[in-house]
Design an enzyme around this catalytic site. Structure first.
Site, short mmCIF file in Angstrom:
data_model
loop_
_atom_site.label_atom_id
_atom_site.label_comp_id
_atom_site.label_asym_id
_atom_site.label_seq_id
_atom_site.Cartn_x
_atom_site.Cartn_y
_atom_site.Cartn_z
N GLY A 47 0.87 -1.18 0.00
CA GLY A 47 0.00 0.00 0.00
C GLY A 47 0.90 1.23 0.00
N ASP A 239 -1.51 4.61 -6.30
CA ASP A 239 -0.07 4.44 -6.03
C ASP A 239 0.74 5.59 -6.56
OD1 ASP A 239 -1.17 1.53 -5.92
OD2 ASP A 239 0.75 1.57 -4.87
N ASN A 249 -2.93 2.43 -10.09
CA ASN A 249 -3.43 1.70 -8.92
C ASN A 249 -3.43 0.22 -9.26
OD1 ASN A 249 -4.51 1.80 -6.18
ND2 ASN A 249 -6.41 1.10 -7.06
N LYS A 250 -3.83 -0.58 -8.29
CA LYS A 250 -3.81 -2.04 -8.43
C LYS A 250 -4.40 -2.52 -9.75
CE LYS A 250 -2.32 -4.42 -6.31
NZ LYS A 250 -0.94 -4.84 -6.67
O1 MRU Z 1 0.45 -4.14 -4.44
P1 MRU Z 1 -0.14 -3.37 -3.32
O2 MRU Z 1 -0.95 -4.18 -2.39
O3 MRU Z 1 0.92 -2.53 -2.61
O4 MRU Z 1 -1.12 -2.35 -4.03
C1 MRU Z 1 -1.84 -1.43 -3.26
C2 MRU Z 1 -2.77 -0.59 -4.02
O5 MRU Z 1 -2.86 -0.67 -5.22
C3 MRU Z 1 -3.54 0.44 -3.26
O6 MRU Z 1 -4.78 0.67 -3.84
C4 MRU Z 1 -2.74 1.75 -3.22
O7 MRU Z 1 -1.43 1.53 -2.79
C5 MRU Z 1 -3.38 2.77 -2.36
S1 MRU Z 1 -3.23 2.38 -0.67
C6 MRU Z 1 -3.92 3.64 0.23
#
Ligand code: MRU
Length: 345
Positions: A47, A239, A249-250
């Site tokens: 995150g 991100d 984002n994810k």
């Molecule tokens: O791969 P991750 O679990 O780090 O991905 C996280 C995300 O995509 C979240 O949506 C993003 O970091 C925002 S967290 C407030």
């Protein structure tokens, strides 16, 4: 949330191990920057804002180790440590943002010729400030975001942009928490979020801990729920946001945004301004992390795909600004066109 994402105590960084949640609640302990790097890389912590705060403590631990050594080329070694921390995960800009803040404090302390213990003290204060500011900013953006939520709204979210993805409270889940706290009677749908299942494991865990009514779906069920107007709003985290509003984002976020736009459902991105990369113009400039094949070919170490199959596993995608109805930050909600408004942030 009952459990803290990260705790720094007696020069040890304790991170709730997000690889094993919700089945086990255990803390991973890092007492040097290399262990911090491992924790980010292996996704003990994940995150964007949580990685930013973790990186800051990693930098603190690196300085602490190097400053004690007499025969060491400090400036070279700290540069090396910095690039190792930055290389752990490339997409979330919060990591370089957090390290930059620490680096500025270190440079100022050197300029003032401060003694070692004062240098360390200033660095620790800065890392703790990053944590506290993140929690405060998330609460603030939660309040702003709540102004967009109506009574009994049904909200779809992707991945985990909650307390676990930040220093606390969360971004997308911060908005959901604020709406829930104001008794709007909201309901949440959670995408399971293949391949690492941050939705099924982490968002579901957070929602259940707070008694927020939530339903878990597979990622591919989202389109039908959007078409059938079951969902009133989509809220996701970010991100990295470019100057024009394009948002990384994810993986799967982009697809959701396309479907939401097609059916006229508002699609919101909730993120603190630490997630905005003011150095890039557009999404194409964002480095998208590609992760290892076995995240897709295996489930809990059991092989599910035939050996030798070619795999492509990008961890993030880019949602074009055109698909985003608003960006919710701690400084307020901004609506398109974003360029000028982002500049003013
Ligand atoms: O791969 P991750 O679990 O780090 O991905 C996280 C995300 O995509 C979240 O949506 C993003 O970091 C925002 S967290 C407030």
């Amino acid at each position: 949330m009952k459990h803290k994402t990260l705790i720094f105590q007696d020069n040890v960084l304790k991170l709730i191990d997000q690889r094993i949640l919700p089945l086990e609640i255990k803390y991973y302990e890092a007492s040097n920057y290399q262990e911090v790097c491992q924790a980010i890389k292996k996704m003990v912590v994940r995150g964007a804002p949580a990685i930013g705060a973790t990186g800051a403590f990693g930098y603190y631990l690196a300085v602490k180790e190097l400053i004690e050594k007499d025969e060491v080329d400090f400036s070279n070694e700290i540069k090396q440590a910095k690039s190792e921390i930055l290389a752990t995960r490339p997409t979330a800009v919060n990591l370089s943002w957090g390290i930059k803040r620490m680096e500025n404090v270190l440079n100022k302390a050197f300029k003032k010729d401060l003694e070692k213990n004062y240098i360390m003290d200033n660095l620790l204060k800065e890392a703790n400030r990053i944590v506290q500011e993140d929690i405060n900013n998330n609460k603030r953006l939660g309040k702003y975001g709540n102004e967009l939520i109506n009574e009994r709204d049904i909200i779809l979210t992707h991945c985990n942009a909650g307390s676990l993805a930040t220093a606390g409270y969360g971004t997308a889940l911060g908005v959901i928490r604020a709406a829930y706290a104001s008794d709007k009677g909201i309901k949440v749908y959670i995408d399971e979020t293949r391949p690492r299942l941050q939705g099924a494991r982490l968002t579901a865990f957070e929602m259940m801990e707070e008694n927020i009514q939530a339903t878990l779906i597979v990622d591919s069920a989202a389109a039908t729920l959007l078409k059938d107007q079951v969902i009133d709003k989509v809220i996701v985290g970010a991100d990295r946001i470019a100057r024009n509003g394009d948002t990384a984002n994810k993986i799967g976020t982009f697809m959701l945004s396309v479907v939401a736009k097609n059916y006229g459902i508002p699609f919101y991105v909730a993120a603190p301004t630490s997630t905005i990369d003011f150095t890039i113009d557009k999404g194409e400039e964002i480095d998208i992390e590609v992760r290892e094949d076995k995240e897709i070919t295996e489930i809990r170490s059991i092989r599910i795909a035939p050996k030798g199959i070619d795999v492509y596993n990008p961890a993030f995608d880019i949602t074009p600004a055109d698909n985003i109805s608003a960006i919710i930050t701690e400084k307020g909600v901004i609506k398109p066109p974003y360029q000028e408004k982002i500049k003013r942030l």
